[in-house]
Structures are given as structure tokens and as C-alpha cells.
Write an enzyme that holds these catalytic residues in place. Structure first.
Site, PDB file in Angstrom:
ATOM      1  CD  GLU A 161      54.488  10.476 -75.799  1.00 34.59           C
ATOM      2  OE1 GLU A 161      54.505  11.356 -74.918  1.00 34.59           O
ATOM      3  OE2 GLU A 161      54.467   9.261 -75.542  1.00 34.59           O
ATOM      4  CD  GLU A 280      57.416   6.254 -75.697  1.00 34.12           C
ATOM      5  OE1 GLU A 280      56.619   6.348 -74.721  1.00 34.12           O
ATOM      6  OE2 GLU A 280      58.138   7.181 -76.078  1.00 34.12           O
TER       7      GLU A 280
END
Length: 500
Positions: A161, A280
Site C-alpha cells: 500500500e 488483500e
């Protein structure tokens, strides 16, 4: 109770890619050194069996791989694989392999002091890119020496991220692209068989990041082996005390967001059809998201699992278990943790959604029916299907299935809903014990398994008609297969059950 009809045509072939067991997420890798973590992972592997496991913290201090020291006025580097060997040995013994997320930054190698989470993973770029790539390649060499050539099949993702400033200093896009380029080229120079992907983005400016990442890769002559991103499906949460309350987003909007990534990738001739991995996904993106423990979570994710394979080669649920410490040590049994299972190996309703999809995959690959609330496959011995009800009125599904031989069928139905499988409610009714005793844990666990029912179905005119109730927030798995009736001499079931 409303009624919905499903008519199955056995000659219909419906597209359905069921990759439910490819990968699952975990808390930071250092937690794999604890007993409860391994108990939960063993339970999940015994029941479902994922191929890969992905988690943060590979290079963090508690795993202790990278170290610098001074000798004769010279700064030198040494590596320590004691803990990572122990962790990966445990994974492999449980039939699961690492999906290697390269991060976060070792403190000795970090260019700054910014950290994330309770356990303080450093999220700044390396002070020396050569030392970073040397560390990565040294680890891959060590893993190949220990586990053999199979290591080249372990997927590699560069960072986590970076589009969020908490996970990558100032969300510096150019700096992340440099990290990716240096890492990708070093790995491919060492062994081109390794599969390397990125940019592992989540939510914020996702389209902008994917577009810029691919522009950068095209300019630099880099072809990632897969594009990676994350997928969560709630609005911004409200924090009350320890807990986060979120509203679910419209699933159609979330699927459209996923398609936008596919469209961007396919707009590049060089990258068209490149695999996309959701490294994810879940509903809530916080480890205190109370929805995770509920039946609505199970039903909502059933629809997700029925469609995520349409555009993605892989998708990894975040996470397998509740041993997790991003915002500190959990303060209660049911605390909104990401896990499929709670402490004490108590399966949450969502666990059964994944279990059912894995059973469906094992049953057969020929999909004969799929809509927003059901998927049915045909196998060598009959039919299997999953039905779900996302927060709607109780529904009775009337399903007509073609049966060629006209022989009696056995119908097995496994039901997970708020009445049959609801450990959260039992825990609540007990008084919400934060730290349940062994006896309380076993009692709560007894409420966490599906209700199983059975019946005999006699086909008529080549059709088997079955009726299955799917209540609010329910997920139901069924199998209809030929009944092989082999009674022992003198045994009369009807007579046995007729005693008064």
C-alpha cells in the site's frame, strides 16, 4: 417467506473461476512464532487448505533478518535467518507456502523513523538501495538453498500500500517506482523464474496509481508478472470505544471499481491480460471492524467469492485467524478481528463461506448456474451449490435439476445463518466474556458449526425438484447425488423409527 425459482439446464456452461484457496492473509510474520497462531493456521489448513499465505513484516525487527555493525571503522552487514526459517518451516509443514511481501524496512537500513502499527513497522525508503537489493537477493538465495527450486514459484510483491502515506513515506510515487524498479531488476538478474508484482495499492487514488505504475513500467521496459491491489467494501468507519462500525458498500460499485483496474491494464498492449492479484480483500479494512464476526459478513462475501475470479487470477482474504496486533493486542474474544477463526479455533460464519467454496471446487468445475445469490456446479456424482441471502427477506429456493437416470437422490444441506451458526450471539448471551474459560470456549464453539439436514429426492420426468430455505444473512451449501441404498439383512429403517 418469499419464493425464488431456479431452473438448471445441464447443457448450459456458465463461466465461473473459483480460486478461493489460492492464498490467505496473515498478521505480521513474527506472530507465526506463537502457539495459538499455529493452532489456528493448522485448523484452517486441515479444513480448507490454502496454497499460499501473505503477511507483513518479513524484514521487521521481530523477524531479525538484517543487521549492521561496525568493525575497524567500517559499517558491515550480516543476515540472520533463524526466525524466518522457523516460520517458513512451520508453513510448509502445514501445506502452505509464502507469498513474499517485501517489507517493511529494517531499522538499520531505513532512511527515516516513520513507523506504522502497534509493532512499529518502518515505512520509509532504504538509505541505500544496493543494501536493500543485496538483502532481498541474499534471502532468496538462502530460501532456495533450504527449500529448493520450488521457491521460484513463490510469488513476490514489492511493498504494501505505497499509495497510503502511513505505509510509504509521504506516499511518494516516484520513490516507490524506484523501489520497484531496483527490486524487480535485481530479482530478475538473479533468477528470471521468480514472479514479481506490484504496486500493492489500496483504495486511495487507485486508478491514478495503476495508470502511472504501468506508464513507468512501459517507459523502463519492465513487465511485471502480475499487478497487485487490495479490495475492501465498506465506507469510512465510526470508532466507538475499541470498535469500528462501518456501512457496507453496494457490491456492484465495488465490482465496477475492480473492473476499472482490469480496463487500465488491458489498455496497454504490453500488459494486456496480465494477471491481477487481490493480495488483500475483506469487508472492513480495520482489525476492529465488528462486521467481521457476523453472519452478514459471511453472506456478503459469498457473493464476492462467486465473482472475484472473473477478473483475478488470485485473491487473498485478510486474514485466516485473529492472532493479529496492528492496533494492539485484542482485548476480547470477539473484537472485530479480520480472522476466519477466533481464538480457540472458533470458526466464524465467514469461515464456512470459504469452506463451502473450497468444497464446491473439489466437487466439480462445470458451472451450470450462477446469479447474484447462487452458484451451482455439476460433478461426476451430481450437483453441488451455494446459496446466500444478503440481508434480505427469508427466501425459499425452488430448484429444478435435470437427472438423467431417474434414480433416487440424496440431498445434503448445510446451513449457516443467524439461527443455526452464530457463535457471536451465544457469546453475547453469556455476557460477552472477554477471556472465556475453557468450558465457555467449548460452548461457544458448539454454536459455530453448520446445521446439517438430509432428505431423499425422487426425480420425476427427469427432474429433481428441491426446496431449500435461505434465511436472512444465510449461506447454504447443498449436494444432490445418487443414493446408493445398501441395507443390511433384516434392517428396516421405517420400523426402527416407528417405536413408541
Amino acid at each position: 417467506m418469499k419464493t425464488e425459482k431456479i431452473i438448471v439446464d445441464q447443457n448450459t456452461n456458465v463461466s465461473f473461476n473459483n480460486n478461493v484457496d489460492y492464498c490467505v492473509g496473515t498478521g505480521r510474520l513474527g506472530l507465526a512464532l506463537t502457539e495459538e497462531y499455529l493452532k489456528e493456521l493448522k485448523f484452517v489448513q486441515d479444513m480448507i487448505g490454502f496454497s499460499y499465505i501473505r503477511g507483513h513484516g518479513l524484514f521487521c525487527g521481530d523477524v531479525s533478518i538484517y543487521h549492521e555493525y561496525e568493525e575497524d571503522g567500517i559499517t558491515k552487514v550480516e543476515y540472520n535467518y533463524t526466525y524466518i526459517d522457523r516460520i517458513f518451516d512451520s508453513f510448509i509443514s502445514l501445506g502452505i507456502r509464502p507469498y513474499l511481501e517485501l517489507g517493511f524496512m529494517p531499522d538499520d537500513l531505513a532512511s527515516g523513523t516513520q513507523t506504522v502499527f502497534y509493532w512499529k513497522g518502518n515505512t520509509t525508503p532504504p538509505k541505500d538501495y544496493k543494501k536493500w537489493t543485496d538483502m532481498v537477493i541474499a534471502l532468496l538465495k538462502h530460501l532456495k538453498d533450504r527449500y529448493g527450486e520450488e521457491v521460484t514459484s513463490w510469488p513476490i510483491e514489492v511493498w504494501n500500500e505505497p499509495n497510503l502515506p502511513g505505509f510509504w513515506y509521504e506516499a511518494d510515487m516516484e520513490e516507490y517506482f524506484k523501489l520497484f524498479k531496483e527490486t524487480f531488476n535485481a530479482i530478475k538478474s538473479y533468477d528470471a523464474c521468480f514472479k514479481v508484482g506490484g504496486p500493492a495499492i489500496c483504495g486511495v487514488k487507485d486508478a491514478e496509481w495503476i495508470q502511472a505504475f504501468l506508464d513507468f513500467c512501459k517507459k523502463e521496459g519492465i513487465c511485471p508478472d502480475m499487478i497487485t491491489r487490495h479490495h475492501y467494501t465498506v465506507e469510512f468507519p465510526e470508532r466507538v470505544g475499541h470498535y469500528d462500525y462501518s456501512k457496507l458498500q453496494d457490491p456492484k460499485e465495488r465490482f465496477e471499481n475492480l473492473k476499472s483496474t482490469r480496463d487500465i491494464v488491458d489498455s496497454f498492449e504490453e500488459f494486456k491480460d496480465l494477471p491481477i492479484h487481490l493480495t488483500e480483500f475483506s469487508t472492513s479494512y480495520t482489525p476492529k471492524g465488528v462486521i467481521h464476526d457476523t453472519n452478514i459478513n459471511a453472506a456478503y462475501l459469498a457473493q464476492q467469492l462467486s465473482r472475484l475470479g472473473d477478473m483475478h487470477e488470485a485473491y487473498s482474504y485478510w486474514t485466516f485467524g485473529d492472532v493479529f496486533e496492528e492496533q494492539g493486542v485484542p482485548t476480547s474474544l470477539f473484537h472485530g478481528g479480520f480472522g476466519l477463526v477466533a481464538a480457540g479455533n472458533i470458526p466464524k460464519p465467514t469461515f464456512w463461506t470459504f469452506y463451502f467454496f473450497k468444497q464446491l471446487k473439489l466437487f466439480g468445475s462445470d458451472c451450470v448456474y450462477r446469479d447474484d445469490n447462487a452458484v451451482i456446479v455439476k460433478g461426476d456424482c451430481g450437483y453441488a451449490g451455494i446459496l446466500w441471502n444478503i440481508d434480505g427477506d427469508d427466501t425459499q429456493k425452488e430448484i429444478s435439476l435435470p437427472i438423467k437416470d431417474g434414480e433416487e437422490q440424496s440431498l445434503i444441506v448445510k446451513t449457516v445463518d443467524e439461527e443455526t451458526t452464530n457463535p457471536l450471539k451465544l457469546w453475547h448471551d453469556l455476557g460477552e466474556p472477554a477471556y472465556p474459560t475453557k468450558e465457555e470456549t467449548e460452548l461457544i464453539k458448539s454454536a459455530s458449526y453448520p446445521a446439517v439436514s438430509s432428505s431423499i429426492v425422487a426425480p420425476l420426468d427427469g427432474l429433481a425438484d428441491i426446496k431449500i430455505a435461505v434465511k436472512r444473512n444465510g449461506v447454504v451449501y447443498f449436494i444432490l447425488s445418487k443414493r446408493n441404498f445398501t441395507p443390511d439383512r433384516g434392517y428396516d429403517y421405517d420400523r426402527v423409527i416407528s417405536f413408541h
